[in-house]
Design an enzyme around this catalytic site. Sequence first.
Site, PDB file in Angstrom:
ATOM      1  N   ASP A 156     -11.223   3.363   4.075  1.00 26.60           N
ATOM      2  CA  ASP A 156     -11.694   1.980   3.976  1.00 26.60           C
ATOM      3  C   ASP A 156     -13.215   1.935   3.829  1.00 26.60           C
ATOM      4  O   ASP A 156     -13.775   0.883   3.504  1.00 26.60           O
ATOM      5  CB  ASP A 156     -11.283   1.188   5.229  1.00 26.60           C
ATOM      6  CG  ASP A 156     -10.115   0.256   4.957  1.00 26.60           C
ATOM      7  OD1 ASP A 156      -9.904  -0.095   3.780  1.00 26.60           O
ATOM      8  OD2 ASP A 156      -9.431  -0.117   5.925  1.00 26.60           O
ATOM      9  N   LYS A 213       0.840  -1.204   0.000  1.00 27.31           N
ATOM     10  CA  LYS A 213       0.000   0.000   0.000  1.00 27.31           C
ATOM     11  C   LYS A 213       0.873   1.252   0.000  1.00 27.31           C
ATOM     12  O   LYS A 213       0.659   2.170  -0.792  1.00 27.31           O
ATOM     13  CB  LYS A 213      -0.896   0.035   1.253  1.00 27.31           C
ATOM     14  CG  LYS A 213      -2.092  -0.871   1.176  1.00 27.31           C
ATOM     15  CD  LYS A 213      -2.825  -0.907   2.512  1.00 27.31           C
ATOM     16  CE  LYS A 213      -3.936  -1.936   2.475  1.00 27.31           C
ATOM     17  NZ  LYS A 213      -4.545  -2.202   3.766  1.00 27.31           N
ATOM     18  N   GLN A 243      -5.045  -1.267   9.657  1.00 26.22           N
ATOM     19  CA  GLN A 243      -4.966  -2.621   9.097  1.00 26.22           C
ATOM     20  C   GLN A 243      -5.611  -3.630  10.045  1.00 26.22           C
ATOM     21  O   GLN A 243      -5.304  -3.669  11.236  1.00 26.22           O
ATOM     22  CB  GLN A 243      -3.484  -2.976   8.852  1.00 26.22           C
ATOM     23  CG  GLN A 243      -3.260  -4.318   8.216  1.00 26.22           C
ATOM     24  CD  GLN A 243      -3.839  -4.426   6.805  1.00 26.22           C
ATOM     25  OE1 GLN A 243      -3.745  -3.484   6.017  1.00 26.22           O
ATOM     26  NE2 GLN A 243      -4.460  -5.545   6.503  1.00 26.22           N
TER      27      GLN A 243
END
Length: 294
Positions: A121, A54, A98
Amino acid sequence: MSATIIDGKAIAQEVRAKIATAAAALSKEHGIVPGLAVVLVGSDPASEVYVRSKSKAVIEAGMRSFDHKLSADTSQADLLALIAQLNADETVHGILVQLPLPSHIDSTLVLNSVDPGKDVDGFHPLNAGRLATGLPALVPCTPLGCIILAKSVHPSLAGMDAVVVGRSNIVGKPLAALLIGESATVTVAHSKTQDLPAVCRRADLLFAAVGRAEMIKGDWVRPGATVIDVGINRIPGTGGKSRIVGDVAYAEAAERAGAITPVPGGVGPMTIACLLVNTVRAACAAHGLPAPRV
Ligand code: NAP
């Protein structure tokens, strides 16, 4: 019939190139460099690999990456304090925590503490609610990637019969909401669905987000249908090695489908590309600028 293979890697690369152009324009015309903060708690090897890729993608797109790697015994209070600090930091436009988090941390509480405007997200209930009610929202990256892949085959999804197998908050439900937004006719199937093969056979667009290796068989696929396989399942391979397969029995499904995503190389690369999309969208929204088209 042999299906067209939907090249997720190539489509993700196109999206990433468009985002790099948009980021360069934001920097040149407005002095804004989109920034993504990634928070990793603990040292799960798969999460570490994912976080590294990422950060690399963010930097390649000309954006800023802020990595926060915390030890596995970090307290919930310390993690919440870091998120509060990132929420207040004007150079950070997107925050990604995460998952999974260690078991002593309440993941829902942590995800809900992210500023909804920085929730790249798309997991915050405010964004989920906005998506469900058809308002502009930051939407989860994987379902967004699925829509881009489906539209690479069918520029309009209006009136198509879409079946989504799986109803998780991170894939199935937001994907169904996005498909409704595209004016598809949507069925969401799950573990209690009766006669799943017959439900799948109705689909012009079949999305598999189950987490069960090759569960969806070739004869569940309507001839000519477009199949998007979200699944990532590791199974034993040859020579003691493992290999990754999707939720769809790819070889047999490809005999009947009109178009199909491979695993790997289908939905997977789109998830990171869409994270970049969301970061640029969040940066634009924070400054009252229109979002770039991708
Ligand atoms: P999840 O939270 O475990 O949800 C799985 C869904 O599948 C549930 O709704 C479950 O139904 C349904 N299901 C399970 N067994 C079934 C069966 N026998 N028949 C019909 N439905 C069944 O999984 P997820 O997080 O959505 O992920 C799904 C898959 O996508 C996994 O393989 C995951 O690794 C992959 N994934 C890939 C990406 C990517 O970037 N490519 C991103 C996220 C996830 P119930 O609700 O009734 O239990």
